[in-house]
Design a protein around this motif. Structure first.
Motif, PDB file in Angstrom:
ATOM      1  N   PHE A 123       0.827  -1.191   0.000  1.00  0.00           N
ATOM      2  CA  PHE A 123       0.000   0.000   0.000  1.00  0.00           C
ATOM      3  C   PHE A 123       0.874   1.259   0.000  1.00  0.00           C
ATOM      4  O   PHE A 123       0.546   2.256  -0.656  1.00  0.00           O
ATOM      5  CB  PHE A 123      -0.928   0.009   1.218  1.00  0.00           C
ATOM      6  N   THR A 124       1.985   1.201   0.725  1.00  0.00           N
ATOM      7  CA  THR A 124       2.927   2.319   0.715  1.00  0.00           C
ATOM      8  C   THR A 124       3.504   2.523  -0.688  1.00  0.00           C
ATOM      9  O   THR A 124       3.631   3.665  -1.158  1.00  0.00           O
ATOM     10  CB  THR A 124       4.071   2.069   1.725  1.00  0.00           C
ATOM     11  N   ALA A 125       3.835   1.411  -1.344  1.00  0.00           N
ATOM     12  CA  ALA A 125       4.319   1.499  -2.725  1.00  0.00           C
ATOM     13  C   ALA A 125       3.245   2.088  -3.633  1.00  0.00           C
ATOM     14  O   ALA A 125       3.548   2.857  -4.556  1.00  0.00           O
ATOM     15  CB  ALA A 125       4.733   0.113  -3.218  1.00  0.00           C
ATOM     16  N   GLY A 126       1.975   1.747  -3.356  1.00  0.00           N
ATOM     17  CA  GLY A 126       0.882   2.307  -4.138  1.00  0.00           C
ATOM     18  C   GLY A 126       0.810   3.819  -4.015  1.00  0.00           C
ATOM     19  O   GLY A 126       0.502   4.514  -4.987  1.00  0.00           O
ATOM     20  N   VAL A 127       1.101   4.335  -2.830  1.00  0.00           N
ATOM     21  CA  VAL A 127       1.112   5.788  -2.626  1.00  0.00           C
ATOM     22  C   VAL A 127       2.217   6.432  -3.459  1.00  0.00           C
ATOM     23  O   VAL A 127       1.997   7.458  -4.127  1.00  0.00           O
ATOM     24  CB  VAL A 127       1.318   6.120  -1.131  1.00  0.00           C
ATOM     25  N   ILE A 128       3.389   5.836  -3.447  1.00  0.00           N
ATOM     26  CA  ILE A 128       4.522   6.377  -4.215  1.00  0.00           C
ATOM     27  C   ILE A 128       4.216   6.340  -5.717  1.00  0.00           C
ATOM     28  O   ILE A 128       4.441   7.316  -6.441  1.00  0.00           O
ATOM     29  CB  ILE A 128       5.803   5.585  -3.901  1.00  0.00           C
ATOM     30  N   ILE A 129       3.684   5.209  -6.170  1.00  0.00           N
ATOM     31  CA  ILE A 129       3.335   5.074  -7.592  1.00  0.00           C
ATOM     32  C   ILE A 129       2.274   6.095  -7.977  1.00  0.00           C
ATOM     33  O   ILE A 129       2.343   6.723  -9.041  1.00  0.00           O
ATOM     34  CB  ILE A 129       2.842   3.642  -7.883  1.00  0.00           C
ATOM     35  N   GLY A 130       1.270   6.272  -7.100  1.00  0.00           N
ATOM     36  CA  GLY A 130       0.222   7.258  -7.376  1.00  0.00           C
ATOM     37  C   GLY A 130       0.780   8.662  -7.475  1.00  0.00           C
ATOM     38  O   GLY A 130       0.359   9.454  -8.331  1.00  0.00           O
ATOM     39  N   ALA A 131       1.741   8.996  -6.614  1.00  0.00           N
ATOM     40  CA  ALA A 131       2.347  10.330  -6.646  1.00  0.00           C
ATOM     41  C   ALA A 131       3.096  10.560  -7.957  1.00  0.00           C
ATOM     42  O   ALA A 131       3.031  11.646  -8.547  1.00  0.00           O
ATOM     43  CB  ALA A 131       3.287  10.498  -5.458  1.00  0.00           C
ATOM     44  N   VAL A 132       3.797   9.531  -8.425  1.00  0.00           N
ATOM     45  CA  VAL A 132       4.501   9.646  -9.710  1.00  0.00           C
ATOM     46  C   VAL A 132       3.487   9.800 -10.851  1.00  0.00           C
ATOM     47  O   VAL A 132       3.704  10.563 -11.800  1.00  0.00           O
ATOM     48  CB  VAL A 132       5.402   8.416  -9.942  1.00  0.00           C
ATOM     49  N   ALA A 133       2.367   9.080 -10.754  1.00  0.00           N
ATOM     50  CA  ALA A 133       1.325   9.196 -11.782  1.00  0.00           C
ATOM     51  C   ALA A 133       0.730  10.602 -11.808  1.00  0.00           C
ATOM     52  O   ALA A 133       0.385  11.122 -12.882  1.00  0.00           O
ATOM     53  CB  ALA A 133       0.226   8.159 -11.529  1.00  0.00           C
ATOM     54  N   VAL A 134       0.596  11.226 -10.637  1.00  0.00           N
ATOM     55  CA  VAL A 134       0.127  12.614 -10.581  1.00  0.00           C
ATOM     56  C   VAL A 134       1.092  13.522 -11.333  1.00  0.00           C
ATOM     57  O   VAL A 134       0.678  14.399 -12.110  1.00  0.00           O
ATOM     58  CB  VAL A 134      -0.017  13.076  -9.115  1.00  0.00           C
ATOM     59  N   CYS A 135       2.385  13.320 -11.126  1.00  0.00           N
ATOM     60  CA  CYS A 135       3.397  14.119 -11.834  1.00  0.00           C
ATOM     61  C   CYS A 135       3.303  13.914 -13.342  1.00  0.00           C
ATOM     62  O   CYS A 135       3.423  14.872 -14.119  1.00  0.00           O
ATOM     63  CB  CYS A 135       4.794  13.760 -11.330  1.00  0.00           C
ATOM     64  N   ALA A 136       3.078  12.660 -13.768  1.00  0.00           N
ATOM     65  CA  ALA A 136       2.925  12.385 -15.195  1.00  0.00           C
ATOM     66  C   ALA A 136       1.675  13.076 -15.731  1.00  0.00           C
ATOM     67  O   ALA A 136       1.672  13.609 -16.852  1.00  0.00           O
ATOM     68  CB  ALA A 136       2.850  10.875 -15.434  1.00  0.00           C
ATOM     69  N   GLY A 137       0.601  13.089 -14.938  1.00  0.00           N
ATOM     70  CA  GLY A 137      -0.631  13.752 -15.369  1.00  0.00           C
ATOM     71  C   GLY A 137      -0.462  15.253 -15.538  1.00  0.00           C
ATOM     72  O   GLY A 137      -1.144  15.881 -16.363  1.00  0.00           O
ATOM     73  N   LEU A 138       0.445  15.850 -14.763  1.00  0.00           N
ATOM     74  CA  LEU A 138       0.684  17.288 -14.885  1.00  0.00           C
ATOM     75  C   LEU A 138       1.280  17.666 -16.238  1.00  0.00           C
ATOM     76  O   LEU A 138       1.238  18.840 -16.637  1.00  0.00           O
ATOM     77  CB  LEU A 138       1.619  17.750 -13.763  1.00  0.00           C
ATOM     78  N   LEU A 139       1.835  16.696 -16.952  1.00  0.00           N
ATOM     79  CA  LEU A 139       2.424  16.965 -18.264  1.00  0.00           C
ATOM     80  C   LEU A 139       1.371  17.076 -19.366  1.00  0.00           C
ATOM     81  O   LEU A 139       1.675  17.531 -20.470  1.00  0.00           O
ATOM     82  CB  LEU A 139       3.425  15.861 -18.625  1.00  0.00           C
ATOM     83  N   LEU A 140       0.141  16.625 -19.083  1.00  0.00           N
ATOM     84  CA  LEU A 140      -0.925  16.728 -20.077  1.00  0.00           C
ATOM     85  C   LEU A 140      -1.249  18.196 -20.339  1.00  0.00           C
ATOM     86  O   LEU A 140      -1.139  19.047 -19.455  1.00  0.00           O
ATOM     87  CB  LEU A 140      -2.177  15.992 -19.594  1.00  0.00           C
ATOM     88  N   GLN A 141      -1.693  18.470 -21.551  1.00  0.00           N
ATOM     89  CA  GLN A 141      -2.032  19.845 -21.891  1.00  0.00           C
ATOM     90  C   GLN A 141      -3.280  19.876 -22.762  1.00  0.00           C
ATOM     91  O   GLN A 141      -3.607  18.907 -23.452  1.00  0.00           O
ATOM     92  CB  GLN A 141      -0.870  20.517 -22.629  1.00  0.00           C
ATOM     93  N   GLY A 142      -3.984  21.003 -22.709  1.00  0.00           N
ATOM     94  CA  GLY A 142      -5.160  21.174 -23.548  1.00  0.00           C
ATOM     95  C   GLY A 142      -6.376  20.435 -23.020  1.00  0.00           C
ATOM     96  O   GLY A 142      -6.365  19.819 -21.958  1.00  0.00           O
ATOM     97  N   SER A 143      -7.433  20.507 -23.795  1.00  0.00           N
ATOM     98  CA  SER A 143      -8.684  19.844 -23.444  1.00  0.00           C
ATOM     99  C   SER A 143      -9.376  19.413 -24.716  1.00  0.00           C
ATOM    100  O   SER A 143      -9.020  19.837 -25.823  1.00  0.00           O
ATOM    101  CB  SER A 143      -9.597  20.782 -22.646  1.00  0.00           C
ATOM    102  N   MET A 144     -10.370  18.581 -24.562  1.00  0.00           N
ATOM    103  CA  MET A 144     -11.149  18.138 -25.713  1.00  0.00           C
ATOM    104  C   MET A 144     -11.863  19.327 -26.361  1.00  0.00           C
ATOM    105  O   MET A 144     -11.941  19.428 -27.590  1.00  0.00           O
ATOM    106  CB  MET A 144     -12.153  17.086 -25.256  1.00  0.00           C
ATOM    107  N   LYS A 145     -12.357  20.242 -25.531  1.00  0.00           N
ATOM    108  CA  LYS A 145     -13.051  21.422 -26.053  1.00  0.00           C
ATOM    109  C   LYS A 145     -12.104  22.287 -26.878  1.00  0.00           C
ATOM    110  O   LYS A 145     -12.464  22.770 -27.957  1.00  0.00           O
ATOM    111  CB  LYS A 145     -13.628  22.218 -24.881  1.00  0.00           C
ATOM    112  N   GLN A 146     -10.891  22.497 -26.372  1.00  0.00           N
ATOM    113  CA  GLN A 146      -9.914  23.300 -27.108  1.00  0.00           C
ATOM    114  C   GLN A 146      -9.548  22.641 -28.437  1.00  0.00           C
ATOM    115  O   GLN A 146      -9.410  23.318 -29.459  1.00  0.00           O
ATOM    116  CB  GLN A 146      -8.662  23.506 -26.254  1.00  0.00           C
ATOM    117  N   GLN A 147      -9.391  21.314 -28.423  1.00  0.00           N
ATOM    118  CA  GLN A 147      -9.060  20.606 -29.654  1.00  0.00           C
ATOM    119  C   GLN A 147     -10.187  20.720 -30.674  1.00  0.00           C
ATOM    120  O   GLN A 147      -9.943  20.873 -31.871  1.00  0.00           O
ATOM    121  CB  GLN A 147      -8.753  19.147 -29.355  1.00  0.00           C
TER     122      GLN A 147
END
Length: 563
Positions: free
Chosen positions: A516-540
């Motif tokens: 479960f602790t590893a899950g927290v670390i993995i989730g935090a890294v996934a949040v960082c990866a999500g921050l790299l997303l840009q734009g939206s479906m509406k903008q596209q």
């Protein structure tokens, strides 16, 4: 002659011109689909997805009965591993083939392969035949799963895809809830072989519905197959998965067999990258990963799969072996995870048309990470209500991200590559899940083994041999703790072992908590990866409409120069 895009969604105007040049995105304009065709296509695709999603949970429920009939307990895990391995290998390959030769054609082919594997699985006379048949099923599932999503991507207007993707994502949760009940009913009332034969009417219904609602036009362009890329892709994925699936169980991690698996995978991967850089029509275009949204969403999908499958797979063991509750209690805990995930996946499909990809993905992964964090406080004395609350939080967060990560990839890919792009989220999720289960499973086994050894050292000398015989092996001790009937029989025969059980349960809980602790670390890294997303479906959509309007404007003719 190869088939290409659906005739119900042929692009018009600038979109058509761009499509023929290979530059159009998945957001190219589509024609309005008649209501009858809309219903038939949705029904056909959902029936196919439900068929594949329910198969895994039904087979898992019938597993003990199957093993009691066919034998081969030592190979039981391969009934599921063979399916996942074949599915992971098949996804990108069939996704690319659907781009080249037609999506309906390969969706139907995938269903046919899946049904053939179902027939063979139902007729299996031993565990080896069943494992081989399950691999055939996995190959078919790897075809029709991603292609169903790519059909939606090129058939329905962009404004509807978020809602449709959310509905499709909910199918997996619905299957997880219904599958165990259906599997139990079939095993008790009919025969375990019918958990496979039941796939046939559903598969046939899906094919009929899709043929009635979807037609495809012909393409005059003769496609080129990546004859070198396909086998090298299949090779490195298969060897990588085999290395993780066998590591720490069939072979020690530091054995020559594991070195051969990972070394061979590395060599084939290097060869695959070189081939894809030079071939005309690569099976997995590396250019896709140069698109920021595609690479970021692929990363989130990989980490989400690692977090989801690795952590959630141990919840039933945690409840039964660690907390000492029944299998019904573990089923209720999983429902507490799955039901919010279903609701959130539908909500996410609606919200993705209004919010940015980054906002929805990051919000969902933050919620999932908080859920995983609350699991780290769960101990042997905790009630199932607190555990269910934590799982519900985690499930809701994970469900929110399905549509945003998928549509970020699909809407950012060129239209002619939408099949291979649609396979990426599940492909990366499967890959992450396989790696996560292997690594975190090794951590759990080693931690539990060391704690079991510590418990046994405190046993009085006169009971040392007895305790070591039945509880000395960590795997055996875990199986006994997870099976109330076996544990009851053991304690009835050897009452002297009774004082050890609470200590062993505490040790098992302590071995799961690091996951479960590893899950927290993995989730935090996934949040960082999500921050790299840009734009939206509406903008596209707005950008696509603007470019289409510019393309339709007549060119200004310069005035004639004065004489």
């Amino acid at each position: 002659m190869p088939e290409s895009q659906s005739s119900t969604n042929n692009a018009t105007g600038a979109g058509a011109a761009a499509e023929h040049s290979g530059a159009a995105s998945a957001l190219a304009p589509t024609q309005t689909i008649p209501r009858r065709n809309f219903i038939l296509i949705i029904a056909g695709l959902m029936t196919g997805l439900l068929l594949g999603a329910m198969d895994q949970t039904i087979v898992a429920t019938a597993g003990p009965t199957i093993i009691s009939d066919l034998g081969g307990l030592n190979l039981y895990a391969w009934v599921f591993s063979a399916y996942i391995l074949a599915q992971t290998v098949a996804m990108p390959i069939f996704g690319k083939l659907s781009d080249l030769y037609g999506r309906r054609r390969f969706f139907v082919l995938g269903l046919v392969i899946f049904m053939a594997g179902s027939i063979a699985s139902g007729a299996a006379q031993n565990i080896d035949e069943l494992i081989l048949s399950r691999a055939v099923q996995g190959m078919g599932g790897g075809a029709f799963f991603p292609i169903a999503l790519s059909i939606a991507g090129v058939t329905f207007p962009p404004e509807q895809r978020g809602r449709i993707t959310g509905i499709f994502s909910s199918v997996f949760g619905i299957a997880s809830v219904l599958g165990p009940s259906v599997g139990t009913y079939i095993v008790d009332v009919v025969n375990w072989r019918w958990v496979f034969y039941i796939n046939l009417p559903l598969g046939i219904a899906s094919i009929i519905l899709l043929f009635a609602g979807l037609s495809e036009s012909k393409s005059l362009i003769k496609p080129r197959l990546d004859w070198l890329g396909i086998p090298t892709l299949a090779g490195w994925i298969a060897l990588l998965d085999l290395g993780f699936l066998n590591g720490g169980s069939t072979y020690p991690w530091l054995s020559w067999e594991e070195a051969a698996f990972f070394g061979g995978s590395a060599i084939l991967f290097a060869a695959f990258i070189q081939i894809e850089r030079t071939t005309v029509e690569p099976v997995l275009p590396l250019s896709l990963f140069k698109v920021r949204n595609i690479s970021a969403s692929s990363g989130v999908s990989f980490l989400r799969g690692l977090m989801l499958l690795a952590v959630v797979s141990y919840i039933p063991l945690f409840v039964q072996a660690g907390l000492g509750h029944s299998i019904n209690a573990s089923s209720e805990i999983l429902d507490a995870f799955l039901l919010p995930m279903i609701v959130a996946s539908v909500m996410g499909g609606t919200l993705v048309t209004r919010l940015s990809y980054r906002t929805l993905t990051v919000t969902g992964m933050v919620i999932a990470t908080v859920g995983a964090y609350t699991l780290t406080f769960v101990g042997a004395a905790v009630g199932t209500a607190q555990l269910a609350e934590s799982c519900a939080i985690m499930g809701f967060g994970v469900g929110m991200t399905f549509s945003s990560t998928f549509l970020a990839i699909q809407n950012s890919a060129p239209r002619k590559q939408i099949g291979i792009a649609s396979s990426l989220p599940q492909f990366m999720g499967n890959l992450g899940g396989t790696i996560g289960l292997a690594i975190l499973g090794t951590i759990q086994v080693n931690t539990f083994a060391s704690k079991v050894a510590g418990v046994l050292t405190a046993v009085p000398p006169q009971y040392q041999q007895l305790a070591s015989q039945y509880l000395g092996n960590a795997n055996q001790a875990g199986q006994i703790l997870a099976s109330p009937q076996v544990l009851q029989q053991l304690l009835a025969q050897y009452p002297a072992l009774t004082p050890l059980i609470p200590q062993l349960r505490d040790a098992f809980v302590d071995s799961i908590t690091p996951l479960f602790t590893a899950g927290v670390i993995i989730g935090a890294v996934a949040v960082c990866a999500g921050l790299l997303l840009q734009g939206s479906m509406k903008q596209q959509l707005l950008a696509r409409q603007a470019s289409a309007a510019v393309a339709k404007e007549p060119e200004e003719i310069p005035a004639a120069a004065p004489m």
